[in-house]
Design a protein around this motif. Sequence first.
Motif, PDB file in Angstrom:
ATOM      1  N   ARG A  42       0.781  -1.279  -0.253  1.00  0.00           N
ATOM      2  CA  ARG A  42       0.069   0.003   0.210  1.00  0.00           C
ATOM      3  C   ARG A  42       0.899   1.292   0.040  1.00  0.00           C
ATOM      4  O   ARG A  42       0.801   2.169  -0.725  1.00  0.00           O
ATOM      5  CB  ARG A  42      -0.916  -0.094   1.256  1.00  0.00           C
ATOM      6  N   ARG A  43       1.863   1.079   0.815  1.00  0.00           N
ATOM      7  CA  ARG A  43       2.794   2.391   0.865  1.00  0.00           C
ATOM      8  C   ARG A  43       3.526   2.623  -0.477  1.00  0.00           C
ATOM      9  O   ARG A  43       3.750   3.741  -0.952  1.00  0.00           O
ATOM     10  CB  ARG A  43       3.762   2.240   2.104  1.00  0.00           C
ATOM     11  N   MET A  44       4.077   1.563  -1.095  1.00  0.00           N
ATOM     12  CA  MET A  44       4.884   1.787  -2.305  1.00  0.00           C
ATOM     13  C   MET A  44       3.705   2.204  -3.373  1.00  0.00           C
ATOM     14  O   MET A  44       4.153   2.836  -4.271  1.00  0.00           O
ATOM     15  CB  MET A  44       5.313   0.355  -2.611  1.00  0.00           C
ATOM     16  N   GLY A  45       2.298   1.795  -3.212  1.00  0.00           N
ATOM     17  CA  GLY A  45       1.356   2.079  -4.328  1.00  0.00           C
ATOM     18  C   GLY A  45       1.016   3.586  -4.214  1.00  0.00           C
ATOM     19  O   GLY A  45       1.196   4.289  -5.213  1.00  0.00           O
ATOM     20  N   VAL A  46       1.067   4.142  -3.112  1.00  0.00           N
ATOM     21  CA  VAL A  46       0.877   5.466  -2.716  1.00  0.00           C
ATOM     22  C   VAL A  46       2.002   6.382  -3.453  1.00  0.00           C
ATOM     23  O   VAL A  46       2.096   7.339  -3.857  1.00  0.00           O
ATOM     24  CB  VAL A  46       0.568   5.908  -1.310  1.00  0.00           C
ATOM     25  N   ALA A  47       3.286   5.747  -3.083  1.00  0.00           N
ATOM     26  CA  ALA A  47       4.428   6.563  -3.414  1.00  0.00           C
ATOM     27  C   ALA A  47       4.540   6.717  -4.676  1.00  0.00           C
ATOM     28  O   ALA A  47       5.051   7.683  -5.471  1.00  0.00           O
ATOM     29  CB  ALA A  47       5.636   5.676  -2.721  1.00  0.00           C
TER      30      ALA A  47
END
Length: 215
Positions: A209-214
């Motif tokens: 999820r964090r990589m997707g937001v980044a």
Amino acid sequence: MNVLLDHFPEFRDGFLGTLAITAASALLALVLGILIAGFRVSPIPPLRVFGTAWVTVLRNTPLTLLFLVAFFVVPQVLIPGTSPFMLATLALGFYTSSFVCEAVRSGISTVPIGQAEAARSLGMTFSQTLRMIVLPQATRTVLPPLSSIFIALTKNSAIAGAFSVAELFSVSKLLSDKGFAIGWIFLWIALAYLVITFAISGLFRVLERRMGVAR
């Protein structure tokens, strides 16, 4: 329930032992896997040959055989006096590194080749291109298969219990030898493994999820 409460120290030590060997093996596998993946995509032929041989040999060797080599060959030939925990970590880490390598290599292949060409045109070396350009972009693609690999590693760590390493499987063997009901023992052991594997899945979901937001 009594088998858990009456022998809670043994279950606790086994749980912590499984956590420790899983974490140590995962770290070793991750470092080696990324390094060997770099070898496999390297422009230097000997490194590519070494990387291919590493993956081919380890992926096609039964894990139990690697444990036998680690416990009965390594101490005699290479590293005398090594602890069972370290030997089990080496066997698990080396074996799992071959799967990590292929996951990372598949992630690298998803990065457009133009990224590497642009980096080379700026004068960056292969290692700089891989470290600063390619791997950061490949990370998000690599996370899902890595999650499955490390969950499999957690379950594979049970083999260490047969080689005098204190972990969950060794606890089940100890208690079953004392005559306790094997069904209840396996129930608590299975729940302990579920806790660890769910924690790994949750961690990788957060990372995805964090990589997707980044991005």
